[in-house]
Design an enzyme around this catalytic site. Structure first.
Site, PDB file in Angstrom:
ATOM      1  N   SER A  65     -62.070 150.980  -7.999  1.00 50.53           N
ATOM      2  CA  SER A  65     -63.395 151.381  -8.495  1.00 50.53           C
ATOM      3  C   SER A  65     -63.390 151.885  -9.930  1.00 50.53           C
ATOM      4  O   SER A  65     -64.458 152.084 -10.513  1.00 50.53           O
ATOM      5  CB  SER A  65     -63.986 152.462  -7.580  1.00 50.53           C
ATOM      6  OG  SER A  65     -64.460 151.895  -6.385  1.00 50.53           O
ATOM      7  N   LYS A  68     -65.400 149.979 -12.313  1.00 50.09           N
ATOM      8  CA  LYS A  68     -66.848 150.222 -12.420  1.00 50.09           C
ATOM      9  C   LYS A  68     -67.216 150.773 -13.799  1.00 50.09           C
ATOM     10  O   LYS A  68     -68.392 150.724 -14.202  1.00 50.09           O
ATOM     11  CB  LYS A  68     -67.317 151.190 -11.335  1.00 50.09           C
ATOM     12  CG  LYS A  68     -67.368 150.603  -9.923  1.00 50.09           C
ATOM     13  CD  LYS A  68     -67.871 151.631  -8.920  1.00 50.09           C
ATOM     14  CE  LYS A  68     -68.186 151.019  -7.554  1.00 50.09           C
ATOM     15  NZ  LYS A  68     -66.983 150.742  -6.753  1.00 50.09           N
ATOM     16  N   SER A 130     -70.173 156.035  -6.218  1.00 46.59           N
ATOM     17  CA  SER A 130     -69.301 154.851  -6.279  1.00 46.59           C
ATOM     18  C   SER A 130     -69.870 153.700  -5.461  1.00 46.59           C
ATOM     19  O   SER A 130     -69.132 152.921  -4.847  1.00 46.59           O
ATOM     20  CB  SER A 130     -67.880 155.188  -5.796  1.00 46.59           C
ATOM     21  OG  SER A 130     -66.948 154.238  -6.263  1.00 46.59           O
TER      22      SER A 130
END
Length: 390
Positions: A65, A68, A130
């Protein structure tokens, strides 16, 4: 007069020194001794981009993540360029819901399928929660499909100097083509902090509620009172536990990346140790102010027999206190310099060396014009050299 020439030939020393650090980076311990359980690690000085510590910093890894941050960069740049606004709404498509919503079993914003959500809330859905559903909605909203968005992410990464990063999706979901290096994550974080400052405060938010569900920011360092104000955690079975974080204390900012850790606790402990070590051990040392004369170089066949060699920018070196004790600073040039000489042209190099640190080379420029002697003067200079060996 000298100063005006310096301004005309001005060089960005900060950019130069950051590049010098980056090119000279090697194995962990190239700059100072530190041990971490993280498989990958980078510690960067925020202002200059100088790498203070690295461990496998240029090896490709699964960013999970933490990738991101690239999704957010694409969104924040669209906002900065007024291509979209914070009040615009993107739709949670069935694709976004199935791949990243409650049905996916992954990190999610818990957005309802077919709902329309303002960009300002999708931002928090990504940063705080997230949410994979929020990421896919952003990708589809900006580029029509996640595949097209991932292609644009890779293209933009190249423009930002990330030569190895490749993206297959907006979320960080495991994929053989979803790879970044720790150094690239630090570069990306620095871009967001300094080039997109209006949006960086989102990363300091600790909780967000959507669809009646409150979730807390997973960044463990936000809650420790150590000056951390961002950025993003990551975890998959393939990547292990990772974190991109930044902290500011006084006028100093550090950016840290760790990945490949074995647990949430290990991620928290190791990242905290690395950040604290960086603030404790490294210090900025001012060596020369912009325009300072470092040395006077000999001139051959000039109307003057010396020319000042000057730096064009303030020279500030970041190093450990122990390295500072044994630092050596020398000026080198191929001399004597041949007249005519134009103020502002590079004429030498300032060399800074210290134990356990890469050698830094900073351009020195001529601080004044030196015209060539006339024919008679040059003849006398040649005769003098033959007689005196000068």
């Amino acid at each position: 007069m000298i100063r005006s020439y310096i301004q005309a030939a001005r060089i960005s020393f900060i950019a130069f020194i950051a590049a010098a650090f980056a090119m000279a980076a090697g194995a962990a311990g190239a700059y100072a001794s530190f041990e971490t359980k993280a498989e990958y690690a980078v510690l960067m000085d925020g202002e200059t981009g100088a790498i203070l510590y690295e461990k496998k910093g240029d090896e490709l890894m699964s960013p999970a993540s933490m990738s991101k941050l690239m999704t957010m960069t694409m969104l924040f740049e669209a906002l900065k360029e007024d291509r979209i606004s914070l009040e615009d709404e993107f739709t949670i498509s069935e694709n976004a819901w199935r791949k990243g919503g409650a049905a996916s079993g992954s990190s999610t914003m818990f957005a309802k399928v077919h709902s329309r959500i303002p960009v300002k809330d999708l931002i928090r859905g990504v940063i705080v929660q997230s949410g994979n559903d929020a990421c896919i909605a952003i990708a589809e909203g900006l580029k029509g499909s996640e595949a097209a968005f991932a292609e644009a992410m890779t293209e933009r990464a190249r423009e930002l100097g990330m030569e190895k990063a490749t993206f297959a999706n907006s979320t960080g979901w495991p994929d053989p083509a979803q790879k970044m290096t720790a150094r690239e994550l630090a570069i990306l974080a620095r871009h967001m902090i300094y080039d997109l400052p209006d949006y960086y405060p989102y990363f300091a938010e600790t909780e967000f509620t959507w669809n009646g569900i409150t979730q807390h920011n997973r960044n463990p360092l936000l809650y420790l009172g150590m000056g951390v104000d961002g950025l993003k955690t990551g975890h998959t079975e393939d990547s292990g536990y990772g974190l991109v974080a930044s902290a500011e204390r006084g006028e100093r900012r550090l950016i840290m990346v760790v990945n490949g850790l074995g647990s949430e606790r290990e991620r928290s402990e190791e990242s905290q140790k690395l950040m604290e070590w960086g603030f404790r051990e490294f210090k900025e040392y001012d060596l020369y102010a912009a325009g300072a004369v470092v040395e006077n170089a000999d001139v051959w066949q000039g109307v003057y027999d010396k020319v000042p060699l000057v730096v064009t920018e303030d020279v500030t070196i970041i190093m450990t206190r122990d390295a500072r004790k044994n630092m050596k600073v020398t000026a080198e040039w191929n001399g004597p310099l041949q007249a005519p000489i134009t103020a502002g042209e590079q004429a030498g190099t300032l060399i800074v060396t210290a134990p356990d640190m890469p050698t830094r080379r900073i351009p020195l420029v001529a601080g004044a014009d030196v015209e060539q002697q006339g024919l008679f003067g040059r003849a006398l200079s040649s005769l003098k050299q033959m007689i005196m060996g000068q």
